[in-house]
Scaffold this motif. Structure first.
Motif, PDB file in Angstrom:
ATOM      1  N   SER A  62       4.150 -12.286   7.932  1.00  0.00           N
ATOM      2  CA  SER A  62       4.786 -11.255   7.106  1.00  0.00           C
ATOM      3  C   SER A  62       4.665  -9.943   7.871  1.00  0.00           C
ATOM      4  O   SER A  62       3.722  -9.749   8.634  1.00  0.00           O
ATOM      5  CB  SER A  62       4.075 -11.147   5.776  1.00  0.00           C
ATOM      6  N   PRO A  63       5.621  -9.036   7.692  1.00  0.00           N
ATOM      7  CA  PRO A  63       5.577  -7.776   8.446  1.00  0.00           C
ATOM      8  C   PRO A  63       4.321  -6.991   8.075  1.00  0.00           C
ATOM      9  O   PRO A  63       3.934  -6.992   6.912  1.00  0.00           O
ATOM     10  CB  PRO A  63       6.833  -7.029   7.988  1.00  0.00           C
TER      11      PRO A  63
ATOM     12  N   SER B 130      11.146  -1.811   2.757  1.00  0.00           N
ATOM     13  CA  SER B 130      12.295  -2.190   3.553  1.00  0.00           C
ATOM     14  C   SER B 130      12.213  -3.641   3.952  1.00  0.00           C
ATOM     15  O   SER B 130      13.185  -4.367   3.948  1.00  0.00           O
ATOM     16  CB  SER B 130      12.326  -1.312   4.787  1.00  0.00           C
ATOM     17  N   ALA B 131      11.002  -4.056   4.263  1.00  0.00           N
ATOM     18  CA  ALA B 131      10.856  -5.454   4.678  1.00  0.00           C
ATOM     19  C   ALA B 131      11.310  -6.354   3.559  1.00  0.00           C
ATOM     20  O   ALA B 131      11.988  -7.335   3.770  1.00  0.00           O
ATOM     21  CB  ALA B 131       9.397  -5.748   4.982  1.00  0.00           C
TER      22      ALA B 131
ATOM     23  N   LYS C 299       6.369  -1.775  14.176  1.00  0.00           N
ATOM     24  CA  LYS C 299       5.266  -2.344  13.399  1.00  0.00           C
ATOM     25  C   LYS C 299       4.462  -1.237  12.719  1.00  0.00           C
ATOM     26  O   LYS C 299       3.981  -1.388  11.609  1.00  0.00           O
ATOM     27  CB  LYS C 299       4.330  -3.148  14.311  1.00  0.00           C
TER      28      LYS C 299
ATOM     29  N   ALA D 297       7.665   0.690   5.243  1.00  0.00           N
ATOM     30  CA  ALA D 297       8.207  -0.542   5.817  1.00  0.00           C
ATOM     31  C   ALA D 297       8.180  -1.669   4.821  1.00  0.00           C
ATOM     32  O   ALA D 297       9.003  -2.537   4.845  1.00  0.00           O
ATOM     33  CB  ALA D 297       7.372  -0.937   7.013  1.00  0.00           C
ATOM     34  N   LYS D 298       7.184  -1.626   3.949  1.00  0.00           N
ATOM     35  CA  LYS D 298       7.031  -2.761   3.038  1.00  0.00           C
ATOM     36  C   LYS D 298       8.293  -2.913   2.230  1.00  0.00           C
ATOM     37  O   LYS D 298       8.870  -3.970   2.136  1.00  0.00           O
ATOM     38  CB  LYS D 298       5.860  -2.469   2.106  1.00  0.00           C
TER      39      LYS D 298
ATOM     40  N   SER E 129      14.946  -6.349   3.252  1.00  0.00           N
ATOM     41  CA  SER E 129      15.570  -7.045   4.367  1.00  0.00           C
ATOM     42  C   SER E 129      15.516  -8.517   4.101  1.00  0.00           C
ATOM     43  O   SER E 129      16.419  -9.259   4.372  1.00  0.00           O
ATOM     44  CB  SER E 129      14.797  -6.806   5.657  1.00  0.00           C
ATOM     45  N   ARG E 130      14.387  -8.922   3.514  1.00  0.00           N
ATOM     46  CA  ARG E 130      14.291 -10.339   3.216  1.00  0.00           C
ATOM     47  C   ARG E 130      15.335 -10.745   2.232  1.00  0.00           C
ATOM     48  O   ARG E 130      15.931 -11.775   2.304  1.00  0.00           O
ATOM     49  CB  ARG E 130      12.964 -10.582   2.503  1.00  0.00           C
TER      50      ARG E 130
ATOM     51  N   GLY F  23       7.098   0.736  10.195  1.00  0.00           N
ATOM     52  CA  GLY F  23       7.934  -0.027   9.273  1.00  0.00           C
ATOM     53  C   GLY F  23       9.396   0.112   9.692  1.00  0.00           C
ATOM     54  O   GLY F  23       9.725   0.849  10.609  1.00  0.00           O
ATOM     55  N   PHE F  24      10.266  -0.587   8.968  1.00  0.00           N
ATOM     56  CA  PHE F  24      11.646  -0.720   9.431  1.00  0.00           C
ATOM     57  C   PHE F  24      12.591   0.188   8.652  1.00  0.00           C
ATOM     58  O   PHE F  24      13.793   0.178   8.872  1.00  0.00           O
ATOM     59  CB  PHE F  24      12.053  -2.183   9.250  1.00  0.00           C
TER      60      PHE F  24
ATOM     61  N   TYR G 158      11.513  -8.204  10.137  1.00  0.00           N
ATOM     62  CA  TYR G 158      12.046  -7.367   9.069  1.00  0.00           C
ATOM     63  C   TYR G 158      13.433  -7.798   8.624  1.00  0.00           C
ATOM     64  O   TYR G 158      13.780  -7.704   7.454  1.00  0.00           O
ATOM     65  CB  TYR G 158      12.110  -5.906   9.523  1.00  0.00           C
TER      66      TYR G 158
END
Length: 2016
Positions: free
Chosen positions: A769-770, A1053-1054, A697, A1050-1051, A1057-1058, A700-701, A738
């Motif tokens: 949302s992440p 990537s999130a 978290k 992360a954003k 990922s979506r 990020g991912f 994610y």
């Protein structure tokens, strides 16, 4: 000489054509001088000679021809128009000049050709010269070759296209003429200079001696490439540069030109493609399977010979490739393997990109075969794989190559690396992005440490090449863990690499970069260059660590580190901490320090305080120093060991997080999890997972390699310790945020109980949302760049992230299951066996779930099935391909060419369901592959080339949808453009439309210039059309999507990922961002990445999204598991993010003319007509498509959601925005109403009530805005509303009735009537009853004229229901007939026809009953019965005369009407209101009387009405009308028209002050007409009164004029206000201004001239700024009036026409904004008053010319479409206008598809002539019958009058001559009465009651007693006509009867040919008021004041006087 002197006198151009050669010679000489003398290249003089230049060069006299050639050359050089003559002149030169013996003539001929090339006509010249090569005369051939050679030598190979020349060159070498062969040789040498060895292949077949000679010549040529020495006109900048270089003698641009020239010609392009498939041995496929190797060899050698052709024709090589692949892979004879490899290489070289689809099948086999040791085999395989590489991309082959990098066989590894090294050389930075390079580098790094030296060397070479190509900076991040020795070796390899096509300058980029990185390692990238070596050196030497630590730590600290006393150890730690805190970051030896901490007792420390300190110090070092992975590996073990400790766990986690920041979370996480699960301590395991969940978290991912620890998570899920299981499930929940749905795939095979726990955790995360990352990996840390991405590569990083998630899925290789048996099954002749094969394939794929890209020979087999004759199998194949897309994910890319493109071919299938399946498949594929691979190469253009209308429209529609979402497209898209242009002219309308839609999307990528250039090859007629379309497309070209916004770690990537969450991804190398619409569906990244234009409707992805919708509410139910569930889960998550930004914007987009376009399309049947019993899917889809352009995306999603709650919510929002977005609501009204009709078919009452609530508010708004529904809108809505009137619930029925009532205010009641009549035919008795009730109300409210088509017909239908079975229907029918009786009395019995006795008695009974009730208070009854109805009660129904066709732009009236309370009269135009305001406010002179005007004097006036049941009226409440008009602005405006000059000037000054301040000027909005009326009244007053008054100072008048003109100029300066002026007002304003211009008295006054000049300026301003439709209409009406009345000044009509001419000049700019229908109606009305013949009889022909010009201009601008704009004209066929327009359109050749109505061509007058005499006599005899009958005499007279009006020349004599004198005079008298009535009505539009039609007919039919009321009314009319009747009521405007006779504005403006000015009446009223003030007083005393409405007129006036006096006093006091 006599002859000579004759021609000497002729002008030059005639001499040039003279038959005497001397004359021509003389002409040519003069022309030559003239041409050299004309300076202007665009001079008209040139035009005279355009047609003569060909004769100049083809003169039959040799002497004259020479001079002619010189003159022609001068012409071509200097004339702008010379280009037009190119073809004919060059052709003439070739045939008539090149065969001349004189060298001078040939020289001039060649110069002419070259000059044409210089003026940009190279293509035409070249074509003509090449045609000359076929001439039989060798002289001509030689001259043509020479001309080509010179052109090439001077202009270069970029301007002279070499391909066609090279094509015919070899033929010239075979000529029998030596001169031709020699010239050909010279040309070959010249060509060789430009393209070098590219010329060799095409000339391979010429005579070997000639070839040898050529070779010798070629060797002598200088190696430097030639330069262009002559330049086109457009290349003047290059010319200047060239001359400058020549002057300097330097050759600076050598390098770049060199590269350009070399790249300019590809030898491949010059070759002819050879077709080899048909030439293959017939028995090839049998032989290749033969057991004897010799036979196989024969077959292969035959093919090898064919594949040696350098360019091969495209075809289906699938079988051949398969056979060769089999030989390479399976054949035991190595010699055959190498021959087969050579064949493959030949195929790849000859086919180039077209071999791409087969590449994926062959490469794995070749790579495997590299295990062969024999050099010749290896070499053949290398050649083959290298040739194949050039046909595809490295990305497509990456999976195959990576697959063999781990092979046990070193030869395979070595050759794979070497192949990569060779491939990298062909790449650039763009084609070798990080995402592609990363996996290769990872694989090569393993090989760097391989035991086999050849493998290592190959890996070094590959890495070195990569470094050279993309630069050190890009590669370094992947090499962080290499020691220096190896790094140096890679750099050494890089230095050795020579990149093809790059000389020293080209490679310089790479070379320059390297020292920059090497030189300052500390500054540039310390961690990248200096950290790795340090790790490598110090990692193995503890003593070095101690030395380094001793250098930075206090000695005491080191000594006490391992003390046995814990306090000393604690003190040591404290010192250690202080030292670390103060240490300089650059010198901190991290590794040394952590090794000191690990020193005994190290991590086995027993004292928790010391341990806590230790862990804290680790965190400090990681945060402050340059902490490497080596340092991390020293401490991680200890940290993991303590992570579960109660006391130290927190510090341990802090340390882990710090290491995550230093070394990147992905690496740290992988290490930590594997260490935790290597231990047995469950506490540690649980806490490690908890830490990781939290870290994800925080960080990020991005970049996390789930594969690294997914197995450990699985272990944790199966742990016995519940804490570990819980921690694992929590971690999965975070990962789900994610990764979305694909995450669940890993756990499909877990136990159901566990799965349900996981699912419930996922459900918790649904809708979240992440979080945004708060921690980041340090940029300076060793591996940072790898994880964090360089600045410029965010998108690639994202793409990579998305792909990682897809790559994590465990994929099965199914290639071994695709056996040859299966493939042969799929290809079997029997369809059942083929189906079996397909079923098996589908089973294999679904069983494997996720598969690798290697699917063996399946692609070719499936491709065959796409063309199967059995459509069921085609559909099954498409389904398998969709399945394949989901299963294969990103690997699908490599199959695009082989399998994707054939799917496009299926789009051409004749069956819609097959096409739909193909489109779904296509969309599914594109989601995974991106668009780039589809757009590359010629495949797409080849598909578009097929002349299949279905294929074309589907493909173009698809491209139009996809292209706007891409940021860049491959250049190959250009190949589609010629076919796109063909589609624009396709026979099929749909194809043309789709092509037009696609134009802007192509243009956004290719640019307008390129697209226009591509039209060059079209025929002239086509070209003009296409260029015009391009111009239109340019205006609507969408903007390119912005690059994705850079999201923090992360954003980004999130989001990706979506995007990937529904098993889709996109390879990062793809520049083509094809994801936006997918993201939009998911909602994840939509807020962040604005790459998809909002109006682009999202195509529904194949079935998956439907499922996702279905599963949205409860994803764990049913089959909505897996990817679908994930997809579903994401949507609400996005909502929280998006709500704020998304829904704040407007919900409707106002697009001008969009509604008109939709109406037009429906008329032309391009779209479905909105007409159905129940709505089918295609209607809903059509509505969705239409809405997508003008509804906010989110709103549309809500409106079409399956959940009714969403509908309620959406309607709620629409209610909120109704007022603020009223204009846009009106713009989309048709779509809104259509959507509501769909809701009428829903069964949900909640939605229905909400719908009705909105509709009530909507119609109230439309009424306020004075908008009238169009027929199109009403017909697609009202019938469905009427369905609901039969709803069982009372509350619904009541609302629907209310809406129907409101509908009649915005749509003529006469048109609602037939719709209700249709409703009475329903099977639903409630609906029948309600419709009948409503019909009754309409008849009561509007009189009999609403009964359409005729009262008799309607009533007969209504009367049928009196016998209905249902009581309520019977009652309703009876009530309706009673309503008719109340209007027209006993005539009702005649109208309803024959009823049965029973029904008739019921009716009579009901009529009697109603008669008893009514007499009580008839006048009042009509008011009280329906107080809310605001219909005019005029039964002559002027209101109903098509107000819907009135232009709905009356927004200027909206504000005015908004002040009127809702119960006011809907159609009282504000011109009438103004009068009241003015009178009310006029304070000048007598102040008291106008005050009365404000009061409600209905009570005083009422008793005039004699209670007469048949005289019905509804009184609008005039007191309400005035409740808010006492505002300041009205008061000031009313003073403008004051008779007192000073008062008027003061008022004008106040208004001027408002108008001059732009911010305040808007308060005038809504008062513009009012103000303009006051102004021109003042102008009239000045003209008629003040100017004639000698007592007044003329200066005051000039001052007043100045104020008025100044105000007007200010007002018309502001376009928004100017456009509010309505047509009637503009007409009067122009009348006033033109009268002023022509007023001679003004000129005589001092400063009068200045006033006239100002007025001129003002007129211009008014014309420019007013609403153009209103202005043109006003001028037409004004012109008509001025021509009718000859009394005015003669110049008047001329000035009006000048204004019209000016308006015509504006038309090209304003054509799109004007309402053509209105203008054409006005022209039609004009032509009715002035038919062509009458116009021509006028003294001047200017009016006729003006009208013709106006119509001609409109036709020119709109073409045949103008004929669609005659909708407002009744009886179009009889309109002279239509006939005229058809003629104009026909002449201009624009009449497309509209058959000219011959009858109309002859004009309207002829139509009447042609009306057969029989028909005329029938009509007239019918009319006279009526006159003769007792009942219908009045009706007959009216009809006769109207007939005479229509056909003025109709001869009534034959019908009258046989009748008595009494009858004749009766008819004449009757006609006169009707005429006087009508004139009275026209002249005094607000006259009091004219007896209604119904009454008249009933009176005259009864004839016994004409009631006094009738005579009273007639007398009143006559009195008014003589100006005697000036009752109080007129001033007040409050008479009950008045509204009946007042036609609405629409009828004033459009229904009558002669439009009476809106203000004639007003002005007369005002003057009447002023003249008769005393009369008021008398009237007041005479009138009754009784409020009961029933007293007679003589009632005592005393009763209410006190009340009246009080009121007067009150008003006076208010005034003061």
């Amino acid at each position: 000489m006599g002859d000579d002197s004759e021609w000497m006198k002729l002008p030059t151009d005639q001499k040039c054509e003279h038959k005497v050669w001397k004359a021509r010679l003389n002409g040519y000489e003069e022309a030559l001088k003239l041409f050299q003398r004309i300076e202007d290249e665009k001079s008209p003089e040139w035009g005279k000679y355009l047609g003569l230049i060909k004769k100049f060069v083809t003169d039959s006299n040799a002497v004259a021809q020479l001079k002619g050639l010189e003159a022609a050359l001068a012409f071509i050089e200097n004339a702008h128009v010379a280009g037009k003559t190119t073809g004919e002149v060059v052709s003439g030169v070739v045939t008539k000049v090149f065969n001349q013996p004189k060298a001078r003539a040939k020289e001039l001929g060649t110069d002419i050709c070259l000059m044409y090339i210089e003026i940009e006509k190279a293509e035409v010249v070249q074509d003509e010269l090449l045609k000359g090569l076929d001439n039989k005369n060798p002289k001509i051939v030689v001259a043509c070759i020479e001309a080509l050679r010179k052109a090439l030598s001077e202009f270069g190979s970029k301007i002279v296209t070499l391909k066609p020349v090279v094509k015919v060159l070899s033929k010239q070498f075979e000529s029998r003429e030596k001169a031709v062969r020699d010239e050909a040789k010279l040309l070959a040498v010249e060509i060789y200079k430009w393209i070098r060895d590219a010329l060799r292949p095409p000339l391979q077949n010429i005579n070997s001696v000639q070839l040898k000679e050529l070779e010798e010549e070629w060797v002598k040529l200088p190696s430097s490439p030639p330069k262009q020495s002559r330049f086109l006109r457009s290349q003047q900048d290059m010319k200047a540069k060239f001359e400058q270089q020549q002057a300097q003698g330097a050759d600076q641009s050598d390098g770049e030109d060199d590269a350009d020239t070399v790249a300019a010609v590809d030898p491949y392009e010059l070759l002819e493609a050879v077709e080899i498939l048909s030439k293959m041995p017939k028995d090839f496929f049998e032989k290749i399977e033969a057991k004897k190797w010799q036979e196989r060899k024969e077959a292969l050698e035959a093919v090898e010979a064919l594949t040696k052709n350098p360019k091969l024709e495209n075809g289906d090589y699938g079988d051949l490739v398969r056979a060769l692949k089999k030989v390479v892979g399976k054949d035991a004879n190595v010699m055959l393997v190498s021959v087969a490899a050579k064949c493959l290489a030949g195929l790849a070289t000859g086919l180039r990109k077209k071999f791409g689809p087969y590449a994926g099948q062959v490469v794995p086999t070749i790579l495997e075969k590299f295990k062969e040791k024999k050099p010749q085999v290896v070499q053949a395989l290398q050649e083959a794989i290298d040739a194949i590489f050039l046909t595809t991309t490295l990305q497509n082959l990456s999976e195959d190559v990576l697959g063999v990098m781990d092979n046990k066989n070193p030869s395979i590894k070595q050759q794979a690396s070497l192949f990569l090294a060779r491939s990298f050389r062909h790449c650039t930075q763009a084609t070798l992005p990080k995402s592609v390079l990363k996996p290769f580098c990872a694989a090569l790094l393993k090989q760097v440490n391989d035991s086999a030296p050849e493998v290592r060397d190959a890996a070094f070479e590959a890495l070195g090449t990569a470094m050279k190509v993309v630069g050190e900076k890009a590669v370094n991040p992947f090499l962080t863990d290499l020691d220096k020795l190896k790094l140096d070796k890679i750099k050494e390899s890089a230095d050795k690499v020579e990149l093809p096509g790059k000389k020293s300058g080209g490679g310089g980029g790479g070379v320059d970069k390297k020292p920059a990185v090497k030189a300052p390692p500390a500054a540039e990238a310390p961690s990248k260059s200096s950290a790795p070596p340090r790790k490598a050196q110090t990692a193995t030497k503890p003593e070095v660590c101690e030395d380094l630590a001793a250098g930075v730590l206090p000695a005491s600290c080191l000594q006490q580190l391992d003390s046995s006393n814990w306090k000393e150890r604690l003190a040591s730690m404290e010192e250690f901490q202080r030292a670390v805190e103060t240490m300089d970051k650059a010198v901190m030896p991290c590794q040394a320090l952590v090794r000191m901490l690990a020193k005994k007792p190290g991590w086995k420390e027993t004292n928790f305080q010391v341990m806590q300190m230790k862990l804290h110090i680790v965190a400090l070092i990681a945060k402050r120093g340059q902490f490497s992975k080596t340092s991390a590996s020293v401490v991680l073990d200890g940290l993991v060991d303590k992570v579960g400790d109660i006391k130290c766990g927190g510090n341990a986690k802090e340390g882990l997080t710090a290491i995550g920041e230093a070394c990147s979370l992905p690496w740290t996480a992988e290490q930590v999890v594997s260490m935790a699960f290597a231990q047995k301590n469950p506490k540690n395991q649980a806490e490690t997972l908890n830490w990781l969940a939290n870290a994800m978290k925080e960080f990020g991912f991005a970049g996390i390699n789930v594969k690294g620890f997914i197995n450990n998570v699985k272990t944790a899920l199966g742990a016995t310790n519940p804490a570990v299981r819980t921690a694992a499930i929590t971690l999965l929940g975070v990962m789900y945020l994610y990764m979305g749905a694909p995450l669940r795939m890993f756990f499909e095979d877990e136990k159901p109980a566990l799965l349900s726990q996981i699912d419930s955790e996922f459900e918790k995360m649904q809708g979240q949302s992440p979080p945004a990352p708060i921690r980041f990996t340090k940029k300076a840390a060793a591996a940072a760049a790898e994880e964090d991405g360089d600045d410029g590569d965010e998108q690639e990083e994202d793409g990579g992230g998305g792909q990682d998630i897809m790559d994590l899925l465990p994929r099965t290789d199914i290639s071994d299951k695709i056996t040859s048996d299966l493939v042969s099954k799929i290809e079997d002749k029997n369809w059942k066996i083929r189906k079996e094969g397909l079923d098996e394939t589908a089973a294999i794929i679904s069983e494997a779930k996720f598969i690798t890209a290697n699917i063996g020979e399946l692609p070719l087999a499936l491709k065959g099935r796409l063309g199967d004759s059995n459509k069921i199998l085609v559909q099954q194949t498409l389904t398998i391909l969709q399945q394949l897309a989901t299963a294969m994910g990103p690997g699908l890319k490599q199959h695009v060419k082989a399998l994707g493109i054939p799917v496009i071919t299926v789009l051409g299938d004749s069956k819609p369901n097959v096409r739909a399946a193909a489109m779904t498949t296509l969309q599914a594929w594109v989601e995974h592959t991106g668009m780039k691979d589809w757009l590359e190469g010629e495949d797409l253009s080849e598909e578009l080339k097929r002349e299949n209308p279905f294929l074309r429209q589907e493909l173009l529609g698809w491209l139009a949808e996809k292209l706007p979402t891409l940021r860049t497209v491959p250049g190959d898209v250009m190949l589609c453009v010629p076919h796109l242009y063909t589609c624009l002219e396709d026979r099929n309308g749909d194809v043309r439309k789709k092509a037009q839609d696609a134009l802007p999307t192509f243009m956004m990528h290719l640019g307008y210039e390129k697209m226009v250039k591509a039209t060059g090859k079209l025929k002239p007629a086509s070209k003009d059309q296409v260029v015009a379309m391009l111009e239109k497309a340019r205006a609507v070209m969408p903007a390119k999507p912005a690059a994705p916004a850079k999201a923090a770690g992360a954003k980004g990537s999130a989001e990706t990922s979506r995007a990937a969450s529904a098993s889709r991804s996109q390879a990062a190398s793809d520049d083509v961002d094809s994801k936006p619409e997918v993201k939009k569906v998911r909602g994840g990244a939509a807020a962040k990445k604005p790459s998809s234009p909002p109006e682009e409707p999202v195509p529904p992805p194949p079935s998956k999204d439907k499922d996702s919708n279905a599963s949205k509410k409860n994803p764990s139910k049913g089959k909505a598991a897996g990817s679908q569930q994930g997809a579903a889960v994401k949507k609400p998550a996005a909502k929280n993010m998006k709500d704020e930004e998304d829904k704040s914007g407007p919900i409707f987009t106002f697009i001008p003319n969009a509604k008109e376009q939709r109406i037009k399309e429906e008329k032309q049947l391009k779209i479905l007509k909105w007409n159905f019993m129940t709505p089918r899917d295609e209607y809903v889809e059509q509505l969705k498509t239409q809405m997508s352009t003008c509804f906010a995306k989110w709103l549309q999603d809500e409106l079409f959601h399956f959940d009714f709650q969403r509908h309620v919510k959406a309607i709620g929002v629409m209610i909120e925005r109704l007022e603020s977005e009223s204009e846009a609501t009106i713009g989309c009204l048709d779509l809104i109403l259509k959507w509501f009709t769909l809701r009428f078919f829903d069964t949900n009452t909640t939605v229905l009530m909400k719908v009705l609530e909105y509709l009530k508010l909507l119609f109230a708004m439309l009424n306020r805005e004075d908008y009238h529904l169009t027929e199109y809108e009403a017909n697609s809505f009202a019938p469905y509303l009427i369905l609901k009137v039969g709803e069982s619930k009372d509350v619904v029925r009541k609302d629907v009735r209310a809406i129907l009532t409101m509908l009649c205010k915005v749509y003529p009641a006469s048109k609602v009537f037939p719709l209700l009549m249709d409703g009475t035919k329903s099977k639903n008795s409630k609906q029948r009853a309600e419709c009948l009730e409503e019909l009754g109300c309409l008849i009561e409210g509007y009189g009999m004229n609403v009964c359409q088509p005729t009262p008799a017909k309607s009533l007969k239908e209504i009367a049928v229901h009196i016998g209905d079975r249902d009581t309520s229907v019977r009652n309703a029918a009876l009530n309706t007939v009673v309503a008719v009786y109340n209007v027209c009395g006993d005539q009702v019995y005649k109208l309803i026809g024959n009823l049965s006795e029973k029904e008739m008695s019921m009716l009579e009974e009901r009529i009697k009953r109603s008669a008893k009730k009514t007499p009580a208070a008839p006048a009042k009854q009509s008011v009280t019965e329906r107080p809310q109805r605001e219909h005019p009660t005029n039964p002559n129904a002027t209101f109903t005369r098509k107000p819907s066709q009135e232009d709905p732009n009356k927004l200027n009236q909206a504000r005015q009407n908004a002040q009127i309370s809702e119960s006011s009269h809907p159609s009282i135009p504000k011109e009438f209101q103004l009068d009241l305001d003015m009178i009310e406010m006029d304070q000048s002179r007598v102040c008291e009387l106008p005050d009365l005007v404000q009061h409600k004097l209905d009570e005083l006036l009422e008793p005039i009405m004699i209670p007469e049941p048949k005289m019905r009226s509804v009184s609008p409440h005039f007191d309400d009308l005035h409740n808010s008009t006492a505002s300041t602005i009205n008061f000031v405006i009313s003073q403008v028209a004051s008779g007192d000059i000073n008062t008027s000037i003061q008022a004008l000054a106040q208004i001027d002050e408002v108008l001059r301040q732009e911010d305040k000027a808007e308060v005038m909005s809504g008062h513009i007409d009012q103000f303009l009326i006051a102004t021109f009244m003042q102008l009239r007053l000045i003209y008629s009164t003040h100017m004639a008054d000698d007592r007044l100072d003329k200066k005051d008048i000039i001052k007043l004029y100045s104020c008025i003109i100044g105000n007007m100029l200010s007002l018309f300066y502001m376009e928004a206000l100017a456009r509010e002026a309505s047509m009637g007002v503009l007409k009067d304003l122009m009348h006033g201004l033109i009268t002023l211009l022509l007023d001679g008295r003004v000129e005589d006054i001092e400063d009068g001239q200045q006033v006239i000049r100002s007025v001129n300026l003002l007129v211009t301003r008014v014309l420019e700024r007013s609403d153009q439709t209103n202005m043109i209409s006003a001028l037409l009406v004004l012109l008509q009036d001025s021509l009718v009345t000859t009394a005015g000044p003669p110049m008047f009509s001329e000035l009006v026409m000048k204004c019209l001419w000016r308006m015509i000049r504006f038309l090209p700019e304003t054509i799109n904004s004007i309402n053509l229908d209105r203008i054409l109606l006005d022209v039609h009305n004009f032509m009715k008053v002035f038919p062509k013949d009458k116009l021509k009889q006028l003294k001047s022909d200017v009016p006729h010319r003006t009208l013709k010009t106006l119509l001609h201009t409109l036709c020119k601008l709109t073409g045949a479409k103008i004929l669609d704009h005659l909708s407002m004209i009744e009886n179009r066929n009889e309109s002279e206008l239509e006939a005229h327009l058809r003629r104009v359109v026909k002449h201009s050749g624009n009449l497309s598809g509209l058959k000219s109505d011959r009858g109309n061509e002859k004009g309207c007058l002829r139509t009447e002539d042609r009306m057969s005499k029989a028909k005329v006599s029938d009509i007239l005899s019918e009319i006279f019958k009526k006159i003769g009958s007792k009942e219908n005499t009045k009706e007959g007279l009216t009809e006769l009058y109207e007939y005479k009006q229509k056909y003025s020349d109709a001869d009534l004599e034959p019908f009258l001559k046989n009748t008595s004198q009494f009858f004749q005079s009766y008819v004449e008298r009757g006609l006169r009465v009707i005429e006087s009535e009508r004139e009275g009505k026209a002249r005094i539009q607000t006259s009091a009651v004219i007896p209604q039609h119904g009454i008249d007919s009933s009176l005259s039919s009864n004839n016994e007693e004409l009631k006094p009321a009738v005579y009273y009314e007639r007398l009143k009319i006559l009195r008014q006509r003589q100006g005697l009747e000036n009752t109080a009521r007129q001033g007040v405007g409050g008479s009950e009867d008045e509204p009946q006779q007042r036609p609405p504005i629409s009828s004033l403006l459009s229904s009558k040919p002669s439009v009476a000015s809106s203000t004639d009446m007003l002005h007369s009223k005002l003057s009447q008021l002023k003249e008769s003030r005393e009369l008021y007083q008398q009237e007041h005393n005479a009138h009754s004041h009784s409020p009961t409405h029933t007293h007679t007129r003589s009632a005592s006036p005393a009763t209410n006087l006190d009340d009246l006096k009080k009121r007067l006093e009150r008003i006076k006091s208010n005034r003061q």
